[in-house]
Design an enzyme around this catalytic site. Structure first.
Site, PDB file in Angstrom:
ATOM      1  N   GLY A   1       0.806  -1.214   0.000  1.00  0.00           N
ATOM      2  CA  GLY A   1       0.000   0.000   0.000  1.00  0.00           C
ATOM      3  C   GLY A   1       0.836   1.260   0.000  1.00  0.00           C
TER       4      GLY A   1
ATOM      5  N   GLY B   1      16.901  10.263 -36.425  1.00  0.00           N
ATOM      6  CA  GLY B   1      16.271  10.946 -35.303  1.00  0.00           C
ATOM      7  C   GLY B   1      16.999  10.743 -33.999  1.00  0.00           C
ATOM      8  CB  ALA B   2      19.055   7.981 -32.649  1.00  0.00           C
TER       9      ALA B   2
END
Length: 559
Positions: free
Chosen positions: A193, A432-433
């Site tokens: 939790g 694009g890299a």
């Protein structure tokens, strides 16, 4: 038949001759305790409650689970006895299951909290939430790092909504110091939790083996969904390290606490400082011959410039005495994020690793890079980008998973980066890299390249576009020769030879650093053996003119 006389381990000392605490003053002639001394005794007992709360049986139970108590963890982590803060202790043990303190770690002041699992399973109530919030506010106000040792069953059920309010108060306070002071969280035991949400708000998360954390435990999953799953399969370190929820997996609690100390050595105390400088005996102008040897062996091999290589070897050669700390080493191995030192200065490294998937940038790699870059940006850590990638990974799985959004997150982080930032092109820098990987247009301070650089709009597949006419002629000739009755094997061999020659021509004419150098996209070509010297000199110059301060840019819509 069991032997009932077999010795049993116990923390009870049979020779302990405990004496009642006296409150006399040194040199006092006579001592007759009265009302005042009774008052002192009661006050002393209150101060000792946090240390004595567990009792022998609960400590033994904790040890049987191969876990330390909170006080044992503090003794491993700290240089001296902690200054325990907020020693709340209500009639229903309110606040008792959480310890908050200011400690010394490697000589630095650090705010620390830890759940005491021997008291009410380390559960959270409203008082605990208030204690945590005050500690977080204190860390932010005094600009000191934060360390959390989480070992909690979650909200204390009998406290009702108060336990949830406690978590909400702590969540809010921790969020407000995010980006102001760095925080390191350790996950011990079994956490569920809110005990999972809170620590993941920290800068880094360390998880030992044989521990669990998750939104719900296996029992809840079984009852709600009918799935049989073990704690390790649901929320163990193997699961969380693969997703990036956990940054470091370590063997045990001692290793986790040592990792905290190691990591703190690379981090500033707050966002208005540089990370601590550490003088080094490793010369800044040391020749990096091993990088030369690595590239020579790789590129002179039969696979030539298509040979994968482990970029971490190059990072090691650049760093002082080869020492660096990799972040999220079990996730997205096609990219390496690490902290190291060069000439004593802490440096972040973001490097494509062609040893895995050709160094292609996929969803996990992009998010891993983005998060690390954002952290360095907040805490004034310069970054050296090392590029060797054939581009973003194509495919339906990547598109369906949101590669465009992940790539944009990385690009945004790079554009926003304000610290000294360099780009070293090792080999491949395609499409694009390249365009999104810290070049001059996106804000780089210095761009250099090795002679092995192959910068182009496309990799070898670009032959089909650049030499479209020549390929059309070759393939037309093949059809004509086959139609004329030439031997098929001979024709196919000729075609392969012609196309190989075009590929070689493409590499020589376009897949090289020449055009990038002539356009000013690259500042200089650096010989591999001179790499450390060039980068150290450039970094020393840029850092000497950089003023560390909090990030003051606009808050972007995406992150």
């Amino acid at each position: 038949m069991t032997n009932s006389n077999k010795p049993k381990a116990s923390l009870v000392n049979p020779f302990d001759d405990a004496k009642e605490m006296e409150f006399s003053i040194p040199g006092q002639a006579s001592y007759q305790p009265g009302l005042y001394e009774e008052n002192l005794k009661h006050g002393y007992e209150l101060t000792q409650k946090p240390f004595n709360a567990a009792g022998v049986k609960n400590i033994e139970r904790q040890h049987a689970k191969k876990r330390m108590t909170i006080w044992e963890r503090l003794s491993v982590l700290t240089d001296e006895d902690p200054q325990v803060l907020y020693q709340n202790w209500g009639k229903n043990l309110d606040g008792a299951s959480l310890v908050t303190a200011i400690v010394k770690i490697n000589g630095r002041d650090v705010a620390v909290y830890g759940h005491d699992f021997t008291v009410r399973a380390g559960s959270m109530d409203a008082t605990n939430g208030g204690k945590l919030a005050r500690l977080f506010e204190l860390a932010g106000k005094r600009k000191i790092p934060l360390v959390g040792m989480n070992d909690s069953a979650g909200a204390y059920v009998p406290a009702g909504v108060g336990g949830l309010d406690g978590y909400a108060e702590a969540f809010t306070a921790l969020r407000k110091i995010s980006g102001v002071v760095p925080s390191i969280m350790c996950m011990f035991g079994f956490n569920a939790g809110g005990g999972s949400y809170l620590p993941r708000q920290g800068s880094f998360l360390i998880q030992p083996n044989d521990t669990f954390f998750g939104l719900t435990g296996p029992g809840v999953v079984k009852s709600v969904l009918g799935e049989d799953v073990t704690a390790d399969e649901l929320g163990g370190p193997g699961v969380h390290s693969a997703t990036g929820v956990t940054d470091f997996v370590v063997p045990d609690e001692v290793a986790a606490l040592r990792k905290v100390k190691e990591l703190l050595n690379y981090l500033p105390s707050n966002n208005a400082e540089l990370a601590p400088h550490q003088p080094s005996s490793d010369p800044a102008d040391r020749k990096t011959w091993d990088i030369d040897i690595l590239l020579k062996k790789a590129f002179n091999s039969p696979s030539g410039f298509n040979t994968p290589l482990d970029i971490s070897i190059m990072i090691q050669q650049l760093c002082d005495h080869g020492d660096f700390l990799e972040i999220q080493p079990d996730r997205a191995r096609n990219t390496i994020c690490a902290l190291g030192r060069m000439n004593g200065n802490v440096i972040g490294f973001v490097a494509n690793n062609s040893a895995v998937d050709s160094g292609q940038i996929d969803i996990d790699a992009a998010y891993k890079n983005a998060r690390f870059i954002r952290f360095c940006n907040l805490y004034n850590i310069p970054i050296i980008f090392m590029e060797d990638t054939t581009g973003f990974r194509p495919g339906t799985d990547q598109e369906h998973g949101g590669i465009v959004q992940a790539g944009r997150a990385m690009l945004d982080a790079i554009i926003d980066l304000r610290t000294p930032r360099f780009l070293l092109i090792v080999r491949n820098a395609f499409g694009g890299a390249y365009a999104s990987y810290n070049n001059y247009p996106t804000g780089a301070d210095f761009v250099c390249a090795l002679p092995s650089t192959r910068a182009a709009v496309m990799g070898p597949a670009g032959v089909e576009f650049v030499y479209k006419k020549e390929l059309k002629e070759i393939r037309g000739t093949v059809k004509a020769r086959l139609k004329a009755g030439d031997p098929e094997a001979e024709v196919m061999a000729w075609q392969a030879e012609q196309e190989a020659a075009l590929k070689l021509r493409y590499e020589k004419e376009l897949m090289n650093p020449d055009e990038a150098l002539s356009l000013g996209s690259i500042s200089q070509i650096v010989m591999p053996s001179d790499l450390r010297e060039v980068l150290c000199k450039q970094m020393d110059f840029h850092l000497s003119h950089y003023t560390p301060e909090p990030f003051n840019g606009p808050q972007r819509e995406f992150h």
